[in-house]
Write an enzyme that holds these catalytic residues in place. Sequence first.
Site, PDB file in Angstrom:
ATOM      1  N   GLY A   1       1.264  -4.426   3.429  1.00 50.46           N
ATOM      2  CA  GLY A   1       2.171  -3.353   3.819  1.00 50.46           C
ATOM      3  C   GLY A   1       2.267  -2.177   2.869  1.00 50.46           C
ATOM      4  O   GLY A   1       2.903  -1.180   3.190  1.00 50.46           O
ATOM      5  N   HIS A   2       1.641  -2.241   1.699  1.00 52.97           N
ATOM      6  CA  HIS A   2       1.794  -1.156   0.704  1.00 52.97           C
ATOM      7  C   HIS A   2       0.454  -0.675   0.203  1.00 52.97           C
ATOM      8  O   HIS A   2       0.053  -1.000  -0.914  1.00 52.97           O
ATOM      9  CB  HIS A   2       2.650  -1.634  -0.468  1.00 52.97           C
ATOM     10  CG  HIS A   2       3.199  -0.509  -1.298  1.00 52.97           C
ATOM     11  ND1 HIS A   2       2.588  -0.047  -2.427  1.00 52.97           N
ATOM     12  CD2 HIS A   2       4.311   0.257  -1.125  1.00 52.97           C
ATOM     13  CE1 HIS A   2       3.299   0.935  -2.950  1.00 52.97           C
ATOM     14  NE2 HIS A   2       4.357   1.130  -2.176  1.00 52.97           N
ATOM     15  N   MET A   3      -0.228   0.079   0.848  1.00 50.28           N
ATOM     16  CA  MET A   3      -0.111   0.635   2.174  1.00 50.28           C
ATOM     17  C   MET A   3      -1.352   0.204   2.964  1.00 50.28           C
ATOM     18  O   MET A   3      -2.402   0.039   2.362  1.00 50.28           O
ATOM     19  CB  MET A   3      -0.094   2.159   2.115  1.00 50.28           C
ATOM     20  CG  MET A   3       1.271   2.794   1.994  1.00 50.28           C
ATOM     21  SD  MET A   3       2.073   3.011   0.377  1.00 50.28           S
ATOM     22  CE  MET A   3       0.940   3.718  -0.732  1.00 50.28           C
TER      23      MET A   3
END
Length: 178
Positions: A66-68
């Site tokens: 999720g990052h990123m």
Amino acid sequence: MAKSEFIIDPSLLDFDNPIADIEAIRKFNPQRHEMEQLTAILCEDLQQNACAAYKEVTEHEFWVRGHMPGMPLMPGVVMLEAVAQLSSYYTQKHDLLGAAMVGFGGVDEVRFRGVVVPGDKLVLMVRLDKARRGRMIVASFQGIVGNNLVLEGCLRGIPIPIEAVTGQLAGGQAKATS
């Protein structure tokens, strides 16, 4: 940055012969599973009150997805957590604070100077500049990848009142069941 400006000269670090592996770190730090942010402790300099460790950053880190998406960058807060864990390890191993647990007290003058991505070996160095038993530690820190400075600043660690926290948690659980 010149090697002489690092808290510990990176050329002195022997990744093949760490002084503490994850099991030894666990004797002093309570974090487990995805919150463990140190791979091994590389050295300690008791005269300087300094130590160095590293985090092998893999594609399996909890934050990668999720990052990123498509450009996984290690979050700054996770880098700071790794520094806090190294500071806590050294403080607890040498009983500098006289506390059962050391927690994050704050950070000052933090600068992120580069990125950390999966495949990197993030080397962390801390130097305890002040230790007030029962009150606080103050530590300068640096993070490097290769010979490039990626993070620096000052961290404060404080004693965690374990009994108060467990009492608070027990009180919250009692309210949830009533």
